[in-house]
Design an enzyme around this catalytic site. Structure first.
Site, PDB file in Angstrom:
ATOM      1  N   SER A   1      10.918   1.122  -9.936  1.00 17.56           N
ATOM      2  CA  SER A   1      10.708  -0.035 -10.810  1.00 17.56           C
ATOM      3  C   SER A   1       9.268  -0.494 -10.702  1.00 17.56           C
ATOM      4  O   SER A   1       8.809  -0.905  -9.633  1.00 17.56           O
ATOM      5  CB  SER A   1      11.649  -1.181 -10.429  1.00 17.56           C
ATOM      6  OG  SER A   1      11.421  -2.277 -11.296  1.00 17.56           O
TER       7      SER A   1
ATOM      8  N   VAL B   1       5.520  -1.390  -3.857  1.00 17.84           N
ATOM      9  CA  VAL B   1       4.992  -0.033  -3.702  1.00 17.84           C
ATOM     10  C   VAL B   1       4.807   0.628  -5.070  1.00 17.84           C
ATOM     11  O   VAL B   1       3.806   1.310  -5.312  1.00 17.84           O
ATOM     12  CB  VAL B   1       5.905   0.820  -2.785  1.00 17.84           C
ATOM     13  CG1 VAL B   1       5.413   2.261  -2.712  1.00 17.84           C
ATOM     14  CG2 VAL B   1       5.962   0.210  -1.390  1.00 17.84           C
ATOM     15  N   CYS B   2       5.733   0.404  -5.977  1.00 18.83           N
ATOM     16  CA  CYS B   2       5.635   0.994  -7.322  1.00 18.83           C
ATOM     17  C   CYS B   2       4.403   0.474  -8.054  1.00 18.83           C
ATOM     18  O   CYS B   2       3.698   1.241  -8.724  1.00 18.83           O
ATOM     19  CB  CYS B   2       6.891   0.687  -8.133  1.00 18.83           C
ATOM     20  SG  CYS B   2       8.409   1.331  -7.404  1.00 18.83           S
ATOM     21  N   ALA B   3       4.149  -0.817  -7.931  1.00 23.16           N
ATOM     22  CA  ALA B   3       2.962  -1.408  -8.551  1.00 23.16           C
ATOM     23  C   ALA B   3       1.700  -0.811  -7.949  1.00 23.16           C
ATOM     24  O   ALA B   3       0.766  -0.430  -8.685  1.00 23.16           O
ATOM     25  CB  ALA B   3       2.980  -2.924  -8.375  1.00 23.16           C
TER      26      ALA B   3
END
Length: 166
Positions: free
Chosen positions: A54, A59-61
């Site tokens: 997501s 971490v995804c950002a």
């Protein structure tokens, strides 16, 4: 299949595990404008495919921002970030974070990418963090299935692989 955990709990990945040397599978996803896109739209280009559960989480950002920053440094490489987020959310997040050098794509409708690349987490209907590099002839040259979904991928190895791919 790769043994993957989410918050240290084992998860089941649905689909076919991709290996270096495989011919990349065609897939369909949605653009941020709700148009259907597929892998063939990027034919003839080297592709670095960054997969995140997501985009609007820590971490995804960071992963998406890192590849956005690096995109200018790896010539002739199309960077794609794929998640299960709705296209509207991807567009809003990308705009708010000045993501302009890579393309965000949504697999939420059909999970077609997730199944074809073996990254669909059965228990969560999210994509497992992973990186794929595909050369201009659509051969897979680099694969990383991150063992613990909440961890970062190996950015340096992925970027080296993208630079080396022709």
């Amino acid at each position: 299949m790769a043994n993957v955990t989410f918050h240290q709990e084992p998860v089941t990945l649905v689909g076919t595990e991709i290996k270096v040397g495989d011919q990349a599978q065609n897939f369909k996803v949605l653009t941020n404008d709700l148009k259907e896109a597929n892998f063939d739209d990027y034919k003839g280009k080297v592709k670095l495919i960054s997969v995140v559960p997501s985009i609007d989480t820590g971490v995804c950002a960071e992963q998406t921002k890192r590849f956005n920053e690096e995109a200018d440094k790896i010539e002739n490489v199309q960077v794609l970030t794929i998640s299960m987020d709705l296209p509207f959310a991807q567009k809003r997040w990308s705009s708010a974070n000045d993501i302009t050098k890579l393309e965000t794509l949504s697999d939420h409708r059909d999970a077609d990418f997730g199944e074809k690349y073996g990254v669909l987490i059965k228990e969560l209907r999210l994509l497992s963090r992973s990186i794929f590099v595909v050369d201009s002839n659509d051969k897979v040259t680099y694969v990383e299935y991150v063992k613990e979904v909440t961890n970062h991928p190996d950015y340096d190895e992925a970027l080296k692989a993208a630079q080396a791919a022709k």
